[in-house]
Design a protein around this motif. Structure first.
Motif, short mmCIF file in Angstrom:
data_model
loop_
_atom_site.label_atom_id
_atom_site.label_comp_id
_atom_site.label_asym_id
_atom_site.label_seq_id
_atom_site.Cartn_x
_atom_site.Cartn_y
_atom_site.Cartn_z
N VAL A 16 0.96 -1.20 0.09
CA VAL A 16 -0.04 0.00 -0.04
C VAL A 16 0.80 1.39 0.13
O VAL A 16 0.99 2.17 -0.97
N ILE A 17 1.64 1.54 1.02
CA ILE A 17 2.49 2.63 1.27
C ILE A 17 3.38 2.98 0.08
O ILE A 17 3.52 4.01 -0.53
N LEU A 18 4.25 1.85 -0.38
CA LEU A 18 5.15 2.05 -1.62
C LEU A 18 4.58 2.41 -2.94
O LEU A 18 4.84 3.55 -3.47
N PRO A 19 3.67 1.69 -3.20
CA PRO A 19 2.71 2.05 -4.59
C PRO A 19 2.21 3.54 -4.41
O PRO A 19 2.22 4.06 -5.65
N VAL A 20 1.76 3.84 -3.33
CA VAL A 20 1.24 5.21 -3.23
C VAL A 20 2.24 6.31 -3.51
O VAL A 20 1.94 7.18 -4.00
N ASN A 21 3.46 5.81 -2.71
CA ASN A 21 4.42 6.88 -2.84
C ASN A 21 4.91 7.06 -4.09
O ASN A 21 5.31 8.04 -4.73
N ILE A 22 5.04 5.98 -4.80
CA ILE A 22 5.65 6.14 -6.18
C ILE A 22 4.76 6.78 -7.10
O ILE A 22 4.98 7.49 -8.14
N HIS A 23 3.49 6.42 -6.79
CA HIS A 23 2.37 6.95 -7.92
C HIS A 23 2.06 8.39 -7.76
O HIS A 23 2.12 9.18 -8.78
N TYR A 24 1.88 8.71 -6.46
CA TYR A 24 1.54 10.32 -5.89
C TYR A 24 2.75 11.23 -5.41
O TYR A 24 2.40 12.32 -5.54
N ASP A 26 6.08 10.68 -6.34
CA ASP A 26 7.03 10.55 -7.24
C ASP A 26 8.50 10.07 -6.51
O ASP A 26 9.40 10.33 -6.47
N TYR A 27 8.21 9.10 -5.74
CA TYR A 27 9.19 8.15 -4.93
C TYR A 27 9.93 7.41 -5.77
O TYR A 27 9.44 6.79 -6.65
N SER A 28 11.30 7.65 -5.73
CA SER A 28 12.13 6.62 -6.38
C SER A 28 13.10 5.97 -5.47
O SER A 28 13.48 6.60 -4.68
N PHE A 29 13.69 4.90 -5.87
CA PHE A 29 14.81 4.00 -5.09
C PHE A 29 15.98 4.10 -5.89
O PHE A 29 15.89 3.65 -7.28
N PRO A 30 17.08 4.45 -5.45
CA PRO A 30 17.24 5.05 -4.18
C PRO A 30 17.05 6.54 -4.31
O PRO A 30 16.96 7.06 -5.17
N PRO A 31 16.61 7.25 -3.08
CA PRO A 31 15.79 8.56 -3.13
C PRO A 31 17.14 9.65 -3.18
O PRO A 31 18.28 9.33 -3.42
N GLY A 32 16.51 10.97 -3.61
CA GLY A 32 17.67 11.75 -3.97
C GLY A 32 18.36 12.58 -2.97
O GLY A 32 18.54 13.66 -2.92
N HIS A 33 18.80 11.65 -1.96
CA HIS A 33 19.85 12.27 -0.90
C HIS A 33 20.95 12.30 -1.38
O HIS A 33 21.77 12.02 -2.34
N GLY A 34 21.77 13.50 -0.88
CA GLY A 34 23.18 13.86 -1.21
C GLY A 34 23.13 14.96 -1.87
O GLY A 34 22.34 15.80 -1.71
N ASN A 39 21.31 19.92 -13.04
CA ASN A 39 19.85 19.90 -13.65
C ASN A 39 18.96 19.18 -12.90
O ASN A 39 17.83 19.04 -13.32
N GLN A 40 18.94 19.25 -11.62
CA GLN A 40 17.99 18.74 -10.63
C GLN A 40 17.15 19.79 -10.08
O GLN A 40 17.84 20.81 -9.81
N SER A 41 15.94 19.69 -10.01
CA SER A 41 15.15 20.42 -9.34
C SER A 41 14.07 19.96 -8.46
O SER A 41 13.63 18.90 -8.76
N PRO A 42 13.48 20.56 -7.15
CA PRO A 42 12.54 19.82 -6.52
C PRO A 42 11.53 19.66 -7.30
O PRO A 42 10.91 20.61 -7.80
N ASN A 43 10.67 18.61 -7.01
CA ASN A 43 9.40 18.44 -7.41
C ASN A 43 8.36 18.93 -6.37
O ASN A 43 8.34 18.20 -5.14
N PRO A 44 7.36 19.70 -6.61
CA PRO A 44 6.67 20.17 -5.37
C PRO A 44 5.66 19.24 -5.10
O PRO A 44 4.89 19.26 -4.11
N ASN A 45 5.58 17.99 -5.92
CA ASN A 45 4.46 16.91 -5.63
C ASN A 45 5.20 16.12 -4.48
O ASN A 45 4.38 14.85 -4.07
N ILE A 46 6.37 16.09 -4.25
CA ILE A 46 7.14 15.03 -3.47
C ILE A 46 6.59 15.36 -2.04
O ILE A 46 6.99 16.61 -1.56
N LEU A 47 6.40 14.48 -1.13
CA LEU A 47 6.09 14.73 0.34
C LEU A 47 7.20 15.10 1.06
O LEU A 47 7.40 16.17 1.71
N PHE A 48 8.49 14.55 0.69
CA PHE A 48 9.71 14.82 1.46
C PHE A 48 10.79 15.32 0.27
O PHE A 48 11.43 14.26 -0.22
#
Length: 716
Positions: A16-24, A26-34, A39-48
């Motif tokens: 449940v939680i992982l598909p919702v995060n991927i669909h709504y 824009d969660y990706s693995f591995p996340p964009g830490h670091g 050319n990267q810009s924050p996506n306003p639709n990402i919760l974190f």
């Protein structure tokens, strides 16, 4: 319980939680830490949303207006629902598991009739009742049963000190004999027999030593090595010294100590306000410990007695004021250590953030940014290794502090060690590390954080919400290191194996070699707090975006740990003292603390995303968790501390057994040895009063497959 909880939560996180995060989200693995590229810009639709520097102020820049423009606003209800669901699941598992433990505990302990089960620890005895006959009369007047025996604790400090001193001289004498004899076969001669007879005929009032000779007779060495010497100090302030024969010197010291010990055992020592009273039935014992014996406060307090082998007799003659002073002193030391650990962990926590490193060492931060592998090692590997090292070393310090509190049994010491180590791991290694995890390592920033938290309670939740989302991969690395890195070392008993060669070098006597092969002792206080910390981390991260990873590795940790700990307890390690399930109450309290922390963190995360109404809905869950803790303690604590009277009539849980013998005792070589002391058996008595005065322990020399012992050595 942990495996069941993590299995269910991992299923929901993956389905449940992982598909919702991927669909709504824009969660990706591995996340964009670091470090973010150009050319990267924050996506306003990402919760974190990711950011170039974890924990920066841009994490808080999402406003309610931006959230309303995406689907993430409605998705936030999912976090509220799963917070309630997972909290309810944890409470349900706590109740069901506790009921199973209570059932087994009541059935097993209710079928036992050992001395431990029939003995009460009576403390607060007034001066006019400090006599065995008066205590017997007082207990029997309660009309709950007959008294079989009363052991009134006395001030045995003088006797205990002499026994400890004798053991010291005995070890030195064994070492001297071992150095003298070596490993060659001793030769029996007429001179050695005459010397042994002359030592036996020595007068008690003879002088100790004269110029290296015993009673004017020179030594006749019948072995290849010379007799060892030792230096003794005497005179004013011990400034004068001379060298004497070590064997004769320690033999004479042992002889004189034996005489003093024999005389001291016949003395009548000062009685103390503590006694062990053995009744004729378990029912009488349980009625005494579950009732108030005396109308005066702090007088004639009846509690379940520990096993005879579990009693720390050196603490039985401590006064109540001494115990209170020790307890408060240890508490003060722990508070001081907490401040010290905080100052130590602040720079370690700063390593996980490049911005924190940049504020102190910009050149290092720039070098790490250009090398992702080095950045990963410094930001995740180094803090993880340091935290794991602290979890291994600090418990030894807290164990020493627990032994200084004056507790009456080893079980109480172990329960205290569990509480102290969990406080250290949870408060210092998790709570403070999380708060300062994304802060600058400068003390000015730390002071600002603490000042803001003290002025506004919501600052704590907001800071936790900010830090938790940036430390997810740090805790993943920590769990992986604990499960796949440290568990194999625990299975191999790396500490004991590594210290074996060092201890072997210093071993000389047979006693040293016998102690060298003793199995290591399993102590819950060293292992349980780290396990509880891993479980709390899994609970806290069970709803966040990286929950599926943390829950997966947490499940792997507990699956591996269940095998390793069972193997160690059953086959590899020794765990003699027991607390009849008292550790489970501490585990339940720690789990409830983790649930409260989890709910506060989720409320902070929702408030941080401007979901204030959803955040407020967490408050009833907090109140419900506090009420659950009160209900749990009132309902289940008595059944975990005492034996119900109806349980005493139940059939033995392991089948029929002979009178006075359980099936466990019949089928194993331990049985009731759990409650039995090697020296005193099933009796509550100070071993210093009854143990035989041990003789010198020397190895038998072998020649042509036959054991030979020099007659002079036998006479020792």
């Amino acid at each position: 319980m942990a495996i069941k909880f993590l299995t269910v939560t991992f299923f929901f996180a993956l389905v449940v939680i992982l598909p919702v995060n991927i669909h709504y989200m824009d969660y990706s693995f591995p996340p964009g830490h670091g470090v973010a590229t150009s050319n990267q810009s924050p996506n306003p639709n990402i919760l974190f949303p990711p950011d170039s520097f974890p924990g920066s102020e841009t994490d808080m820049a999402i406003t309610a207006q931006e959230i309303s423009k995406s689907h993430s606003s409605s998705i936030l209800w999912m976090y509220v629902v799963f917070t309630y669901l997972f909290s309810a699941l944890a409470m349900y598992l706590l109740i069901t598991t506790t009921q199973k433990i209570i059932k087994i505990r009541q059935e097993y302990l209710g079928s036992q009739t050992t001395v431990t089960d029939r003995t009460i620890r009576l403390s607060g005895i007034p001066p006019d009742l400090r006599d065995e006959e008066k205590i017997t009369e007082t207990i029997e007047n309660l009309q709950i049963g007959k008294v079989e025996s009363v052991i009134l604790c006395r001030d045995w400090k003088e006797l205990d000190n002499m026994i400890a001193q004798r053991l010291t001289f005995l070890r030195k004498l064994e070492e001297a004999w071992t150095v003298h004899l070596g490993y060659s076969r001793a030769v029996s001669t007429q001179a050695s027999r005459e010397r042994a007879q002359s030592r036996a005929a020595v007068r008690e009032d003879a002088p100790l030593l004269e110029d290296g000779e015993l009673h004017g007779q020179s030594h006749v060495a019948v072995y290849g090595q010379n007799r060892p010497k030792t230096r003794i100090w005497y005179g004013f302030l011990g400034l004068q010294s001379r060298t004497v024969d070590a064997i004769d010197y320690f033999e004479e010291r042992l002889r004189r100590l034996d005489e003093k010990i024999t005389t001291a055992r016949k003395k009548t020592f000062t009685p103390m306000p503590l006694a062990f009273v053995t009744l004729d039935s378990v029912a009488a014992c349980q009625m005494a410990v579950q009732a108030t014996v005396d109308p005066k406060p702090m007088q004639l307090l009846a509690n379940p007695a520990p096993a005879p082998s579990d009693v720390i007799w050196q603490n039985t003659y401590l006064s109540r004021s001494s115990r209170i002073t020790r307890a408060w002193s240890v508490t003060l030391i722990i508070l001081i250590l907490t401040v010290f650990w905080t100052a130590l962990l602040v720079p370690i926590a700063g390593l996980v953030s490049i911005k924190s490193i940049c504020s102190v060492w910009p050149q290092l931060a720039f070098a790490l940014e250009s090398n992702p592998i080095s950045q990963s090692l410094v930001a995740t590997g180094l803090p993880t290794a340091l935290i794991s090292l602290l979890t291994v070393l600090v418990p030894f310090l807290y164990y020493w502090l627990s032994t200084q509190q004056g507790m009456l049994s080893q079980g109480e010491v172990e329960m205290s060690l569990i509480s102290k180590n969990f406080f250290f791991t949870f408060f210092n290694l998790f709570l403070l590390f999380t708060i300062f995890g994304t802060a600058s390592i400068t003390f000015a920033k730390v002071n600002d954080t603490l000042a803001g938290a003290s002025k506004d309670a919501s600052e704590i939740a907001r800071k936790l919400a900010t830090s938790l989302q940036d430390l997810d991969y740090f805790y993943i690395n920590l769990i992986i290191l604990q499960a796949l890195g440290l568990f194999p070392f625990r299975l191999l008993e790396f500490g004991s194996v590594a210290l074996y060669p060092i201890t072997l070098i210093g071993a000389k006597t047979p006693r040293d070699y016998a102690e060298l092969v003793q199995p290591p002792v399993f102590s819950y206080g060293f292992y349980l707090p780290q396990t509880l910390l891993i479980f709390v981390i899994c609970v806290v991260y069970s709803v966040l975006q990286s929950s599926w990873l943390i829950l997966f590795f947490g499940l792997v940790y507990f699956l591996i740990g269940s095998f390793i700990y069972k193997y160690q307890l059953l086959y590899a390690m020794d765990h003699r003292q027991h607390s009849t399930g008292q550790a489970w109450l501490i585990i339940c309290n720690c789990v409830v603390v983790g649930l409260l922390f989890f709910e506060i963190a989720m409320a902070g995360l929702l408030a941080l995303r401007a979901a204030f109404y959803r955040s407020i809905l967490i408050i009833p869950l907090l109140a419900g968790t506090i009420w659950f803790n009160i209900f749990f303690r009132r309902t289940f604590d008595p059944l975990m501390k005492f034996i119900a009277l109806r349980s005493l009539d139940s059939r033995p849980p392991f089948g029929n057994a002979a009178p006075g013998e359980s099936r466990y005792e019949r089928e194993t070589d331990h049985g009731r040895a759990v409650d039995e002391d090697d020296e005193t058996g099933l009796r509550y008595i100070n071993p210093s009063l009854v143990i035989p005065l041990e003789e010198v322990w020397l190895a038998k020399n072998r020649a042509n497959g036959t054991d030979h012992r020099d007659e002079a050595v036998e006479d020792v």
